[in-house]
Design a protein around this motif. Structure first.
Motif, short mmCIF file in Angstrom:
data_model
loop_
_atom_site.label_atom_id
_atom_site.label_comp_id
_atom_site.label_asym_id
_atom_site.label_seq_id
_atom_site.Cartn_x
_atom_site.Cartn_y
_atom_site.Cartn_z
N ILE A 1 -10.92 14.46 21.67
CA ILE A 1 -10.92 14.20 20.23
C ILE A 1 -11.40 12.79 19.93
CG2 ILE A 1 -9.42 14.01 18.20
CD1 ILE A 1 -7.70 16.22 19.42
N GLY A 2 -10.97 11.81 20.74
CA GLY A 2 -11.40 10.43 20.51
C GLY A 2 -12.87 10.20 20.76
N SER A 3 -13.46 10.96 21.67
CA SER A 3 -14.88 10.77 21.98
C SER A 3 -15.81 11.59 21.09
CB SER A 3 -15.14 11.14 23.44
OG SER A 3 -14.84 12.52 23.67
N LEU A 4 -15.27 12.54 20.32
CA LEU A 4 -16.13 13.39 19.48
C LEU A 4 -16.98 12.60 18.48
CD1 LEU A 4 -14.08 16.62 18.68
CD2 LEU A 4 -16.25 16.43 19.88
N PRO A 5 -16.46 11.61 17.74
CA PRO A 5 -17.32 10.88 16.79
C PRO A 5 -18.52 10.23 17.46
CG PRO A 5 -15.02 10.45 16.34
CD PRO A 5 -15.06 11.19 17.63
N PHE A 6 -18.32 9.66 18.63
CA PHE A 6 -19.44 9.00 19.33
C PHE A 6 -20.45 10.02 19.82
CE2 PHE A 6 -15.67 6.32 19.85
CZ PHE A 6 -16.13 5.13 19.32
N VAL A 7 -19.95 11.13 20.38
CA VAL A 7 -20.86 12.16 20.88
C VAL A 7 -21.67 12.76 19.73
CG1 VAL A 7 -20.98 14.40 22.03
CG2 VAL A 7 -19.38 12.66 22.85
N VAL A 8 -20.99 13.08 18.64
CA VAL A 8 -21.71 13.66 17.48
C VAL A 8 -22.71 12.66 16.92
CG1 VAL A 8 -21.40 14.53 15.15
CG2 VAL A 8 -19.83 15.25 16.95
N GLY A 9 -22.32 11.38 16.82
CA GLY A 9 -23.24 10.37 16.31
C GLY A 9 -24.48 10.22 17.17
N ILE A 10 -24.30 10.25 18.51
CA ILE A 10 -25.45 10.13 19.40
C ILE A 10 -26.37 11.35 19.28
CG2 ILE A 10 -26.13 10.05 21.82
CD1 ILE A 10 -23.61 8.39 22.35
N LEU A 11 -25.78 12.55 19.24
CA LEU A 11 -26.60 13.76 19.13
C LEU A 11 -27.34 13.82 17.80
CD1 LEU A 11 -24.16 16.41 20.69
CD2 LEU A 11 -26.14 15.30 21.76
N VAL A 12 -26.68 13.42 16.71
CA VAL A 12 -27.35 13.42 15.40
C VAL A 12 -28.48 12.39 15.37
CG1 VAL A 12 -27.02 12.90 12.95
CG2 VAL A 12 -25.36 14.33 14.16
N SER A 13 -28.24 11.21 16.00
CA SER A 13 -29.28 10.19 16.03
C SER A 13 -30.48 10.63 16.85
CB SER A 13 -28.70 8.89 16.61
OG SER A 13 -27.65 8.40 15.81
N ILE A 14 -30.25 11.44 17.89
CA ILE A 14 -31.37 11.94 18.70
C ILE A 14 -32.18 12.97 17.92
CG2 ILE A 14 -31.95 13.27 20.76
CD1 ILE A 14 -29.58 11.94 22.16
N THR A 15 -31.50 13.88 17.24
CA THR A 15 -32.22 14.93 16.51
C THR A 15 -32.80 14.43 15.18
OG1 THR A 15 -30.10 15.62 15.53
CG2 THR A 15 -30.82 16.75 17.54
N SER A 16 -32.04 13.57 14.48
CA SER A 16 -32.52 13.01 13.19
C SER A 16 -32.27 11.50 13.21
CB SER A 16 -31.79 13.65 12.01
OG SER A 16 -31.99 15.06 12.01
N PRO A 17 -33.23 10.72 13.67
CA PRO A 17 -33.01 9.28 13.84
C PRO A 17 -32.65 8.55 12.55
CG PRO A 17 -34.97 10.00 15.04
CD PRO A 17 -34.55 11.15 14.18
N THR A 18 -33.12 9.04 11.41
CA THR A 18 -32.88 8.31 10.15
C THR A 18 -31.65 8.80 9.40
OG1 THR A 18 -34.33 9.85 8.95
CG2 THR A 18 -35.35 7.88 9.91
N TYR A 19 -30.96 9.79 9.93
CA TYR A 19 -29.85 10.39 9.18
C TYR A 19 -28.68 9.41 9.04
CZ TYR A 19 -26.35 13.81 7.74
OH TYR A 19 -25.38 14.48 7.05
N LEU A 20 -28.34 8.68 10.10
CA LEU A 20 -27.22 7.75 10.08
C LEU A 20 -27.64 6.32 9.79
CD1 LEU A 20 -25.15 9.03 13.15
CD2 LEU A 20 -24.79 9.53 10.74
N ALA A 21 -28.92 6.10 9.46
CA ALA A 21 -29.40 4.74 9.21
C ALA A 21 -28.67 4.06 8.05
CB ALA A 21 -30.91 4.76 8.96
N PRO A 22 -28.33 4.74 6.94
CA PRO A 22 -27.62 4.04 5.85
C PRO A 22 -26.27 3.45 6.27
CG PRO A 22 -28.54 6.11 5.05
CD PRO A 22 -28.72 6.10 6.55
#
Length: 324
Positions: A270-291
């Motif tokens: 559970i503690g590692s889920l935010p980091f894993v999801v953030g990395i996967l989203v950044s790989i698939t959509s690099p600009t999604y988490l830019a804001p």
């Protein structure tokens, strides 16, 4: 006829008197036997009462010493930096450790500035990293050092028991442990012998062992040695009971670790889920988490998320941590 009866009665009287008085004069009468038996019983009862009184006194001294040592351990909740380094088995000086921490914090700050973290956040993360991460690393080394010590301590205590039972003095038994035991028990018991070589008593020397490894199990060992040095008693029996207690505590610790492993694994996932999801989203959509990283509002929400995640990790870690 009357004379014959009187003679018979006189003989009976003399025989009865002799039967009653002669054994008593020789020391074999029933009264004397009862008196001797009473003296023996009185002596046995006195010895038993003295032994019970000595046991009660040693028990009270043991409880008093154990309470004092436990109070001293509980009062030292805050560990200073020199104590932390000393208990972790590290030889680095506190000044050198602080210097390396400052260098590490400065490097983290420069790296964050290079990766375009906002200039007002980079020093904050750098200072936090320079202060917290080195201390967490030392705390982890301290925990591993104490765990290794506890794994070998029952074997060391049993070796001392065997030495004492064979007639060796306590110092020679500890010297055998300092020579043949595994690390870090070998070096710690060698430190006890070194303290004695400098003029300390056995009570003071084992107190240094408690300063080095401030654990309840070590506290038990120190209290047993201290009470035996002050009040006497059967050291081999006391240390044998202590070895059984240490092994039972070790079994309980392993059982608790096995029972809480599932909860720890769930907390880690559970503690590692935010980091894993953030990395996967950044790989698939690099600009999604830019804001989150390049806008003021995104930085605020990112900071709130980090604080909430840290609070959740802390709560989960406390839920799966047990005292034994």
């Amino acid at each position: 006829m009357t004379v014959i009866l009187l003679a018979i009665l006189a003989m009976v009287a003399v025989g009865a008197a002799g039967f009653a008085l002669v054994p008593s004069a020789l020391g074999g009468g029933r009264a004397e036997q009862r008196r001797k038996a009473l003296q023996v019983n009185t002596r046995v009862n006195r010895l038993e009462n003295d032994a019970a009184r000595n046991r009660d006194q040693r028990r009270k001294e043991l409880q008093r010493s154990l309470k004092q040592q436990s109070d001293s351990l509980n009062s030292k909740k805050r560990v200073t930096l020199p104590q932390l380094l000393f208990q972790a088995g590290m030889t680095i000086k506190p000044a050198a450790f602080i210097r390396n921490s400052i260098i590490f914090g400065a490097v983290v700050t420069v790296v964050l500035i290079v990766v375009q973290v906002p200039i007002y956040l980079a020093p904050v993360f750098g200072v936090a990293s320079g202060y917290l991460l080195p201390r967490m690393w030392v705390g982890r080394k301290r925990k591993k050092y104490q765990d290794k010590f506890l794994d070998e301590l029952p074997n060391a205590v049993e070796a001392i028991v065997r030495g004492v039972k064979t007639g060796l003095p306590l110092n020679d038994s500890i010297r055998v442990v300092a020579k043949d035991a595994k690390e870090p028990v070998r070096s710690e018991f060698g430190r006890v012998l070194d303290q004695q070589a400098f003029g300390m008593t056995m009570t003071e020397a084992v107190g240094v062992l408690l300063d080095r490894v401030p654990l309840p199990e070590v506290n038990f060992f120190v209290v047993v040695i201290t009470v035996q040095q002050q009040a006497g008693g059967n050291l081999s029996e006391a240390l044998g009971n202590l070895a059984k207690v240490l092994r039972n505590r070790k079994k309980m610790k392993q059982k608790i670790k096995a029972m809480s492993s599932e909860a720890k694994a769930s907390a880690g996932i559970i503690g590692s889920l935010p980091f894993v999801v953030g990395i996967l989203v950044s790989i698939t959509s690099p600009t999604y988490l830019a804001p989150l990283f390049f806008t003021t509002l995104g930085n605020i929400w990112l900071g709130i998320g980090v604080v909430m995640l840290a609070a959740g990790v802390f709560v989960m870690s406390r839920m799966v941590k047990f005292d034994y």
